[in-house]
Design a protein around this motif. Structure first.
Motif, PDB file in Angstrom:
ATOM      1  N   PRO A  17      -0.198 -13.307  -3.657  1.00 36.79           N
ATOM      2  CA  PRO A  17       1.271 -13.505  -3.677  1.00 36.79           C
ATOM      3  C   PRO A  17       2.233 -12.576  -4.341  1.00 36.79           C
ATOM      4  N   GLY A  18       2.982 -12.208  -3.379  1.00 34.33           N
ATOM      5  CA  GLY A  18       4.021 -11.023  -3.651  1.00 34.33           C
ATOM      6  C   GLY A  18       3.569  -9.640  -3.540  1.00 34.33           C
ATOM      7  N   SER A  19       2.037  -9.567  -3.162  1.00 34.68           N
ATOM      8  CA  SER A  19       1.398  -8.276  -3.125  1.00 34.68           C
ATOM      9  C   SER A  19       1.059  -7.827  -1.839  1.00 34.68           C
ATOM     10  N   VAL A  20       1.203  -8.599  -0.689  1.00 31.22           N
ATOM     11  CA  VAL A  20       0.741  -8.542   0.641  1.00 31.22           C
ATOM     12  C   VAL A  20       1.837  -8.551   1.536  1.00 31.22           C
ATOM     13  N   GLY A  21       2.036  -7.504   2.432  1.00 26.79           N
ATOM     14  CA  GLY A  21       2.803  -7.620   3.551  1.00 26.79           C
ATOM     15  C   GLY A  21       2.410  -8.086   4.946  1.00 26.79           C
ATOM     16  N   LYS A  54      -1.338  -3.868   1.911  1.00 27.26           N
ATOM     17  CA  LYS A  54      -1.488  -3.824   0.244  1.00 27.26           C
ATOM     18  C   LYS A  54      -0.424  -3.149  -0.128  1.00 27.26           C
ATOM     19  N   LEU A  55       0.432  -4.104  -0.907  1.00 25.58           N
ATOM     20  CA  LEU A  55       1.619  -3.570  -1.513  1.00 25.58           C
ATOM     21  C   LEU A  55       1.232  -3.126  -2.957  1.00 25.58           C
ATOM     22  N   THR A  56       0.315  -3.911  -3.706  1.00 24.99           N
ATOM     23  CA  THR A  56       0.077  -3.235  -4.970  1.00 24.99           C
ATOM     24  C   THR A  56      -1.535  -3.285  -5.214  1.00 24.99           C
ATOM     25  N   SER A  57      -1.895  -2.427  -6.189  1.00 21.94           N
ATOM     26  CA  SER A  57      -3.422  -2.058  -6.185  1.00 21.94           C
ATOM     27  C   SER A  57      -4.120  -3.325  -6.535  1.00 21.94           C
ATOM     28  N   THR A  58      -3.629  -4.441  -7.465  1.00 25.26           N
ATOM     29  CA  THR A  58      -4.372  -5.578  -7.592  1.00 25.26           C
ATOM     30  C   THR A  58      -3.541  -6.795  -7.397  1.00 25.26           C
ATOM     31  N   PRO A  59      -4.115  -7.722  -7.497  1.00 25.79           N
ATOM     32  CA  PRO A  59      -3.137  -9.234  -7.536  1.00 25.79           C
ATOM     33  C   PRO A  59      -2.201  -9.039  -8.519  1.00 25.79           C
ATOM     34  N   ARG A  80     -12.055  -5.616   4.443  1.00 25.73           N
ATOM     35  CA  ARG A  80     -11.112  -4.402   4.898  1.00 25.73           C
ATOM     36  C   ARG A  80      -9.856  -4.295   4.145  1.00 25.73           C
ATOM     37  N   TYR A  81      -9.352  -5.538   3.844  1.00 23.30           N
ATOM     38  CA  TYR A  81      -7.979  -5.536   3.051  1.00 23.30           C
ATOM     39  C   TYR A  81      -8.315  -4.810   1.562  1.00 23.30           C
ATOM     40  N   ALA A  82      -9.467  -5.087   0.945  1.00 29.91           N
ATOM     41  CA  ALA A  82      -9.906  -4.704  -0.381  1.00 29.91           C
ATOM     42  C   ALA A  82     -10.259  -3.119  -0.298  1.00 29.91           C
ATOM     43  N   GLU A  83     -10.551  -2.504   0.760  1.00 25.77           N
ATOM     44  CA  GLU A  83     -10.635  -1.282   0.903  1.00 25.77           C
ATOM     45  C   GLU A  83      -9.287  -0.490   0.918  1.00 25.77           C
ATOM     46  N   LEU A  84      -8.287  -1.043   1.274  1.00 28.38           N
ATOM     47  CA  LEU A  84      -7.098  -0.326   1.433  1.00 28.38           C
ATOM     48  C   LEU A  84      -6.500   0.369   0.207  1.00 28.38           C
ATOM     49  N   PRO A  85      -5.934   1.336   0.205  1.00 27.00           N
ATOM     50  CA  PRO A  85      -5.007   2.140  -0.876  1.00 27.00           C
ATOM     51  C   PRO A  85      -3.878   1.380  -0.921  1.00 27.00           C
ATOM     52  N   THR A  86      -3.085   1.382  -2.234  1.00 22.00           N
ATOM     53  CA  THR A  86      -1.996   0.617  -2.074  1.00 22.00           C
ATOM     54  C   THR A  86      -0.795   1.438  -1.162  1.00 22.00           C
ATOM     55  N   ASN A  87      -0.179   0.478  -0.333  1.00 21.09           N
ATOM     56  CA  ASN A  87       0.642   0.631   0.750  1.00 21.09           C
ATOM     57  C   ASN A  87       0.121   1.026   2.205  1.00 21.09           C
ATOM     58  N   GLY A  88      -1.262   0.789   2.077  1.00 26.14           N
ATOM     59  CA  GLY A  88      -2.090   0.987   3.271  1.00 26.14           C
ATOM     60  C   GLY A  88      -2.321  -0.430   3.938  1.00 26.14           C
ATOM     61  N   SER A  89      -2.314  -0.239   5.264  1.00 26.06           N
ATOM     62  CA  SER A  89      -2.205  -1.104   6.040  1.00 26.06           C
ATOM     63  C   SER A  89      -3.470  -1.115   7.004  1.00 26.06           C
TER      64      SER A  89
END
Length: 205
Positions: A57-61, A78-83, A27-36
Motif C-alpha cells: 500500500p502506498g508504494s506501487v503505481g 515500483k515507487l519505493t525500494s521496500t513495502p 517481475r515487480y520484485a526485480e524492478l529498481p525504485t521508480n522502475g516500471s
C-alpha cells in the motif's frame, strides 16, 4: 514513451492462471525504485491490484493504458525500494472480543506474502483449552492482550494476565486454558513454510 513501454512489457495472456500472479510479482520484485513495466492481460486485473494494495500500500503505481477486449494494459511502477511500514490492525477492538464465548481460534493473521515473520491473534473462550502439545522447532513470543488464563508447562503453571509477555522456547510442551473472561493473545515467530501445530481447541470439563 510508447517505445519504452513496449520494451518493458510483460504479456501474461498465454500463461496458466496459476502462473500469472507469481510471474507478475517476480517481475515487480526485480524492478529498481521508480522502475516500471507494462502488464498485458486478457481481462481487467483488478484482483491483482487488490493483492498489490494489500502487500504494497502506498508504494506501487497503477496506471491503465488500454482497456480493450483481451488487451488490457497497465503500467505498474515500483515507487519505493521496500513495502512501507504501516499499521496492520487495531488490537483494541480484537481484545474486546475476550468476553464473547463463541469466538475461538485465530481472529487475525499476518497476511503479507513477502515476510520473515508469522503472527496471529488467538482467541480462547472462557474455559477454552488448547490441548497439551509440543511446540514447533522455533521460539515463539506471546503477548496477552485481554482476559486471563493459564499456561501449563512441564514444570508447572504460568498465570496469564493482560499485558504479560511470554517466551515459549522451541519444542517446549504447553497447554493454554482461558480464564473466566476468555483469553486473547498475540503470537509472533520466525516464518516457517507449511507450519502445522498439533493443537485442538476445546472447552474444559
Amino acid at each position: 514513451m510508447e517505445q519504452k513501454s513496449a520494451e518493458s512489457e510483460l504479456d501474461v495472456r498465454q500463461l496458466r492462471k496459476t502462473d500469472k500472479h507469481p510471474t507478475i510479482f517476480a517481475r515487480y520484485a526485480e524492478l529498481p525504485t521508480n522502475g516500471s513495466f507494462v502488464l498485458v492481460n486478457d481481462h481487467d486485473p483488478k484482483h491483482l491490484r487488490e493483492e498489490f494494495e494489500a502487500d504494497h500500500p502506498g508504494s506501487v503505481g497503477w496506471e491503465y493504458l488500454a482497456r480493450e477486449p483481451r488487451n488490457w494494459r497497465v503500467r505498474i511502477t515500483k515507487l519505493t525500494s521496500t513495502p512501507l511500514p504501516r499499521t496492520l490492525v487495531d488490537t483494541t477492538g480484537l481484545a474486546e472480543l475476550a468476553g464473547e464465548p463463541d469466538v475461538t481460534g485465530a481472529v487475525w493473521k499476518l497476511q503479507a506474502r513477502e515476510r520473515d515473520l508469522d503472527a496471529n491473534i488467538i482467541a480462547l473462550p472462557p474455559g477454552g483449552v488448547i490441548d497439551e502439545h509440543t511446540g514447533p522447532d522455533l521460539d515463539v513470543l506471546i503477548h496477552v492482550l485481554a482476559g486471563s488464563g493459564q499456561l501449563a508447562t512441564e514444570g508447572g503453571v504460568v498465570d496469564l494476565q493482560s499485558g504479560a509477555l511470554v517466551w515459549l522456547p522451541r519444542r517446549s510442551r504447553r497447554q493454554f486454558t482461558g480464564g473466566p473472561d476468555g483469553l486473547r493473545y498475540f503470537t509472533v515467530h520466525q516464518r516457517r513454510q507449511a507450519l502445522l501445530l498439533d493443537t485442538t481447541v476445546r472447552r474444559a470439563g
